[in-house]
Every structure is written in structure tokens, then in C-alpha cells.
Scaffold this motif. Structure first.
Motif, PDB file in Angstrom:
ATOM      1  N   LYS A 148      -8.921 -19.662 -42.221  1.00  0.00           N
ATOM      2  CA  LYS A 148      -9.120 -20.976 -42.815  1.00  0.00           C
ATOM      3  C   LYS A 148     -10.586 -21.369 -42.713  1.00  0.00           C
ATOM      4  O   LYS A 148     -11.318 -20.857 -41.885  1.00  0.00           O
ATOM      5  CB  LYS A 148      -8.240 -22.017 -42.108  1.00  0.00           C
ATOM      6  N   GLU A 149     -11.010 -22.296 -43.565  1.00  0.00           N
ATOM      7  CA  GLU A 149     -12.407 -22.728 -43.582  1.00  0.00           C
ATOM      8  C   GLU A 149     -12.575 -23.954 -42.688  1.00  0.00           C
ATOM      9  O   GLU A 149     -11.827 -24.922 -42.786  1.00  0.00           O
ATOM     10  CB  GLU A 149     -12.849 -23.055 -45.007  1.00  0.00           C
ATOM     11  N   VAL A 150     -13.568 -23.882 -41.788  1.00  0.00           N
ATOM     12  CA  VAL A 150     -13.839 -24.968 -40.853  1.00  0.00           C
ATOM     13  C   VAL A 150     -15.281 -25.427 -41.056  1.00  0.00           C
ATOM     14  O   VAL A 150     -16.199 -24.601 -41.108  1.00  0.00           O
ATOM     15  CB  VAL A 150     -13.640 -24.514 -39.390  1.00  0.00           C
ATOM     16  N   LYS A 151     -15.465 -26.745 -41.174  1.00  0.00           N
ATOM     17  CA  LYS A 151     -16.812 -27.279 -41.327  1.00  0.00           C
ATOM     18  C   LYS A 151     -17.343 -27.680 -39.956  1.00  0.00           C
ATOM     19  O   LYS A 151     -16.705 -28.451 -39.229  1.00  0.00           O
ATOM     20  CB  LYS A 151     -16.817 -28.486 -42.258  1.00  0.00           C
ATOM     21  N   LEU A 152     -18.500 -27.156 -39.589  1.00  0.00           N
ATOM     22  CA  LEU A 152     -19.114 -27.423 -38.294  1.00  0.00           C
ATOM     23  C   LEU A 152     -20.462 -28.100 -38.489  1.00  0.00           C
ATOM     24  O   LEU A 152     -21.148 -27.877 -39.494  1.00  0.00           O
ATOM     25  CB  LEU A 152     -19.304 -26.129 -37.504  1.00  0.00           C
ATOM     26  N   SER A 153     -20.853 -28.920 -37.520  1.00  0.00           N
ATOM     27  CA  SER A 153     -22.150 -29.595 -37.528  1.00  0.00           C
ATOM     28  C   SER A 153     -22.896 -29.238 -36.252  1.00  0.00           C
ATOM     29  O   SER A 153     -22.278 -29.014 -35.209  1.00  0.00           O
ATOM     30  CB  SER A 153     -21.972 -31.118 -37.619  1.00  0.00           C
ATOM     31  N   PHE A 154     -24.219 -29.180 -36.329  1.00  0.00           N
ATOM     32  CA  PHE A 154     -25.004 -28.912 -35.130  1.00  0.00           C
ATOM     33  C   PHE A 154     -26.298 -29.717 -35.152  1.00  0.00           C
ATOM     34  O   PHE A 154     -26.782 -30.123 -36.216  1.00  0.00           O
ATOM     35  CB  PHE A 154     -25.309 -27.416 -34.969  1.00  0.00           C
ATOM     36  N   ILE A 155     -26.807 -29.976 -33.977  1.00  0.00           N
ATOM     37  CA  ILE A 155     -28.112 -30.601 -33.809  1.00  0.00           C
ATOM     38  C   ILE A 155     -29.010 -29.593 -33.113  1.00  0.00           C
ATOM     39  O   ILE A 155     -28.575 -28.910 -32.169  1.00  0.00           O
ATOM     40  CB  ILE A 155     -28.021 -31.919 -33.007  1.00  0.00           C
ATOM     41  N   ALA A 156     -30.230 -29.449 -33.604  1.00  0.00           N
ATOM     42  CA  ALA A 156     -31.150 -28.438 -33.073  1.00  0.00           C
ATOM     43  C   ALA A 156     -32.443 -29.099 -32.606  1.00  0.00           C
ATOM     44  O   ALA A 156     -32.916 -30.072 -33.214  1.00  0.00           O
ATOM     45  CB  ALA A 156     -31.458 -27.391 -34.139  1.00  0.00           C
ATOM     46  N   PHE A 157     -33.001 -28.555 -31.523  1.00  0.00           N
ATOM     47  CA  PHE A 157     -34.264 -29.016 -30.957  1.00  0.00           C
ATOM     48  C   PHE A 157     -35.201 -27.814 -30.863  1.00  0.00           C
ATOM     49  O   PHE A 157     -34.748 -26.699 -30.584  1.00  0.00           O
ATOM     50  CB  PHE A 157     -34.062 -29.579 -29.551  1.00  0.00           C
TER      51      PHE A 157
END
Length: 521
Positions: A148-157
Motif C-alpha cells: 500500500k502507498e503511505v505518505k510520510l513527512s520529514f523535517i531536515a536540519f
């Protein structure tokens, strides 16, 4: 130009009167290459070129694996191939150029083309050490284990000077509190904070911009004042001012996330921190030509110390709360700490306190009852576990072994055999015992005993081997029984029927034979 063509070109140019130096200059090769080629006769050169075709390469043992990756993901980069290999085989030491050359050869041999669309940035000078961190968000769509398709979010430094990186993922959209929590974890990861943090115009941080006057969200403004953060927000469509973090976002998407299968957010973040240590901060940067992890050791000394801990959930007081995860752990400074089994079912949140001697105290908010104590390690992405917090799994296995052993006539031999099965297959011992138990329920004790003896004799300490031997013994037993049945039906040749024994043979007189011999009738 391949080596054989080069050899022929050198020979032709020499026949035309060119000197060896002129030949090297004309072909764009070194003079030593010309000299080496001249030492070989045409037949020797042909043999040498043939040996190169079958020369063993360092990555040959992994050829089928790499080829399967490239066929499944034709746009996969050589850098990602290297990262996946090092993730799968931790002891593998391989250079970037070796991987690039090998991947390029595989693409040419199997006609696997790669399409790229690189983005160009304008080069700008690096700020001083400890001066700036750039922050941005990214989103990806991953395939889960059930396709299944999963939408992920990330924050990068990223620290602008050393290019040292940090990132966190969520399987839902970020909130302002999530952003603040990620900042705290990033400062713990870096061991300090810079003089300036550069952001994009994200709605989680900035409400609006009025002629250069920023209006921040209430929560982030409170956090900014508490931490004393000096921030700068980039103009829209201005990649040059935050090109470093945009490169990092692209690097995370293309090298870490691309084609990776998502299982759950905790394991995904753990894989992400391992990737940072293995590749993200260890791989030589294309611009600086240095490893970020090495430059960071110098830049870390220029960061401002983070004086106090801030609790985002409790009006920014000194106490810190943490959510209890399903696996009975909490997160603190990019590490996981175990809690007693059943904590998740009793409490949603617990409080933590860090002592001066690097001890983490975990207690219940309402009663103050201490439920766990852990030493705080130096690394990141670790699981710190108290053995007392785990169930004693050995009792269940021991009981299971007793159950299976009782099914055999020779129980002593059965215990010895099952102990070896457990030693050979510790992670799957319950599955192994289940298979053996199933065999004991469907077969007679004689078959089980013979199979057990044969397995011990041949040192076959696996449930599947035991099943195969049981099947073999049963086949042999059926063949033996069939032979016995046939023997019962066949009448022995050395025994005569009763009527034959009772019959008396006719006897001639001796005179009859005499007449025959003398020819008289």
C-alpha cells in the motif's frame, strides 16, 4: 576506445612515423601506457584483453542482487546501491568509484538506462563554523510491506559549514509542537545550537510576512523567546539562500527513502538515523570534498550550549513528559528507553528527568513513582533496554521442549537433540519445535525413534531435516512390509506337496536297461 583498439592505433601511428611521445599526445594517453603496449606482441595483447573479460571483480558476489535492484528501479543511483550494500553487509568495504564503475558496466551490459534531471544551484560562500543551521520539510510516498502507498513527512536540519545533517519522520503532517520537538532533538543531536537558523516560509512557523516583519505562530514565538533563537526566513522561490538544505532534502529522498519499504514509523526513523551515521554524514561531500562527520568535530566547538531542557507539553517548564509507545518505550535525545511491560496499557505519558551523572529517571506524573532508570549513552538511534523489563521467554521455550521430548520413547536422546536444535536455531526455536511436534503426532513411536537416531548420527539439527528423515524412514518401512507380504504369497521351491511325497515312482527291472545298451529290441 577499448584496450585492443588503443593497441592497434598505437601500432598504426608508429608505422606512420610518429614518435612514442607524439603518439601519447595524439591519443591523449601517458607515455608509460604506450611503452606497456609496445612490450606486447599482437597475440600476447589479444590474450591479455581476453583475460580482462573474465577478471574477477570485488562486487561479482553481489552481481545478481545489484542487477535485481537496477532492473526493479532503473533510476537508482550508484551512491544508493553502495548505501544499500553497506546496510545489508555491514563488513563490506568498497569505494565509491568501484561501485560507480561496476554499476555503469551492468547498465551497459544489460541495457538498463538511467534518466536524471539534476537541479543546478548557484555557489555561495560557506558561513563561519557554528553560525547557521538551515531547516526545511520534505514529503515522500513509500510502499508499505502490504504494497500500500503511505505518505510520510520529514523535517531536515543541516549545519551550513560542515554539512552535518539531522532528520525526523512522521507518518502524519507535522504540527508546530512536532516542529519544536524536532528542534530540541536536533540540538541534542548536535550538542548545541547555532547563532542563526534559516527557514522557508512554512505555515507551521510563519503566519505572514509584512514588508520584512515576520509574524510567527504563537507556539513558535513562545519557543523562540524561550530558546533565544535568532531566525531568518527565506524569500519564496529563492533556492540560493537555502540551497544546502534543499540539496539535503533531495539527498534524503533519492538516497535514503527511494525504493525503501515502509513498515512502521519507529523502525523508519531508526533506519534513518543509521543512514545518517553510515552515509548521510559519512559520505564525502561533493562540494567540500570532506566527510561532514569529520568537519563537525571542529564545528561542534563553535555551537552555543543548550542550557536547559524545555517541555513543550507543559508550558515550557523544566519537567519533560514523553508519550509511551506500543512497544513500552519512550524517546529521548534520539534514543529509545525501555519501560516495564504493560506500561503502555496503563499510562499514555510519563515524566523524565536527567540527573547530573547522566542518568535518566522515568516516573509517573501523578504519583511520582519511579518506574525505570537508565544510563544515557553517547550514541544516537540506540535502544537502551533493562532486562528486567522483558518477559522471561526461556521458560516458555523450556516448557515447549519438555512437551516435545515426552513424545519420544528415548526421552534422554530427544532432550539432547532438541537442545542442539535450539542452539542452531535460537531465533526460530518455537517454529522448529512446532514442526517436530506435528511430526510426532502423526507417526508411530518406532518411526520417530529411528528418525531421531538417524538425525543425531548425521548431525541434522533442523526441524525440516527431521521431517525429511521421518518421511524417508516411513518409505523404507513400507518397502520392507511389501517385501514381507510378497514372501508370504510365494510358495517355497524346496517344499513339495503332500500328494507328491505320497506317490511312489515306477521302477524298471535292470534287464530292460541291459537290452537297450546291447542294441537288442
Amino acid at each position: 576506445m577499448d584496450k585492443w583498439e588503443m593497441y592497434m592505433e598505437i601500432q598504426q601511428l608508429l608505422k606512420q612515423g610518429f614518435s612514442q611521445t607524439k603518439v601519447a599526445k595524439k591519443l591523449g594517453i601517458s607515455r608509460s601506457t604506450v611503452y606497456r603496449n609496445l612490450k606486447k606482441s599482437p597475440s600476447e595483447m589479444a590474450e591479455w584483453v581476453d583475460t580482462l573479460k573474465y577478471k574477477k571483480k570485488k562486487l561479482d558476489p553481489y552481481k545478481e542482487l545489484i542487477l535485481s535492484w537496477l532492473k526493479t528501479h532503473p533510476d537508482m543511483s550508484a551512491a544508493q546501491v553502495q548505501d544499500w550494500l553497506q546496510e545489508k553487509y555491514e563488513d563490506l568495504k568498497i569505494g565509491e568509484s568501484t561501485v560507480r564503475t561496476y554499476v555503469r558496466a551492468l547498465r551497459a551490459e544489460y541495457n538498463i538506462k538511467k534518466e536524471t534531471s539534476p537541479r543546478m544551484y548557484e555557489a555561495i560562500p560557506d558561513p563561519p563554523m557554528g553560525e547557521q543551521i538551515q531547516v526545511d520539510f520534505g514529503h515522500t510516498k513509500q510502499k508499505s510491506a502490504d504494497n500500500k502507498e503511505v505518505k510520510l513527512s520529514f523535517i531536515a536540519f543541516v549545519l551550513s559549514n560542515s554539512r552535518h545533517k539531522y532528520k525526523e519522520w512522521l507518518d502524519r503532517p507535522f504540527t508546530t509542537q512536532d516542529v519544536i520537538r524536532a528542534h530540541e532533538n536536533a540540538f541534542n543531536w548536535y550538542g548545541g545550537m547555532p547563532n542563526e537558523i534559516v527557514y522557508d516560509q512554512d505555515s507551521l512557523i510563519v503566519v505572514s510576512e509584512n514588508g520584512g516583519d515576520l509574524i510567527l505562530t504563537k507556539e513558535f514565538q513562545h519557543y523562540r523567546e524561550s530558546r533565544g533563537i535568532n531566525l531568518r526566513v527565506c524569500r519564496k522561490a529563492d533556492p540560493e539562500s537555502k540551497g544546502r538544505i534543499e540539496n539535503v532534502v533531495g539527498f534524503i529522498k533519492q538516497n535514503f527513502a527511494k525504493h525503501r519499504v515502509f513498515h512502521n514509523i519507529d523502525s523508519w526513523n531508526e533506519q534513518g538515523w543509521e543512514w545518517l551515521n553510515r552515509t548521510g554524514n559519512y559520505k564525502i561531500h561533493n562540494t567540500t570534498k570532506k566527510r561532514p562527520v569529520e568537519v563537525f568535530l571542529l564545528e561542534k566547538q563553535h555551537l552555543k550550549p543548550v542550557s536547559k531542557s524545555i517541555d513543550i507539553q507543559n508550558n515550557y517548564e523544566t519537567s519533560i513528559t514523553r508519550c509511551v509507545h506500543k512497544d513500552n518505550t519512550i524517546r529521548y535525545q534520539s534514543n529509545r528507553y525501555s519501560l516495564p511491560l504493560g506500561t503502555y496499557n496503563k499510562y499514555e505519558k510519563v515524566c523524565i528527568k536527567e540527573t547530573e551523572n547522566k542518568q535518566l529517571i522515568i516516573y509517573i506524573p501523578d504519583t511520582g513513582e519511579i518506574i525505570a532508570k537508565h544510563s544515557i549513552p553517547e550514541g544516537k538511534g540506540l535502544l537502551i533496554k533493562d532486562r528486567k523489563h522483558s518477559r522471561d521467554r526461556t521458560k516458555g521455550v523450556d516448557a515447549f521442549i519438555d512437551t516435545v521430548a515426552q513424545r519420544f520413547d528415548d526421552k534422554e536422546l530427544a532432550y539432547q537433540y532438541l537442545a542442539m536444535v535450539r542452539e542452531k536455531n535460537p531465533r526460530y526455536i518455537k517454529d522448529q519445535l512446532q514442526i517436530i511436534l506435528r511430526e510426532t503426532k502423526g507417526n508411530v513411536s518406532e518411526v520417530l525413534t529411528r528418525a531421531l537416531i538417524e538425525c543425531v548420527k548425521k548431525k541434522l539439527y533442523s526441524a525440516t531435516d527431521f521431517s525429511d528423515i521421518v518421511a524417508y524412514v516411513k518409505r523404507q518401512r513400507r518397502v520392507h512390509e511389501t517385501v514381507l507380504d510378497v514372501k508370504k504369497e510365494i510358495r517355497p521351491l524346496n517344499k513339495l506337496s503332500g500328494w507328491v511325497m505320497e506317490t511312489e515312482a515306477y521302477k524298471r527291472k535292470i534287464d530292460s536297461y541291459t537290452v537297450l545298451l546291447e542294441g537288442e529290441f
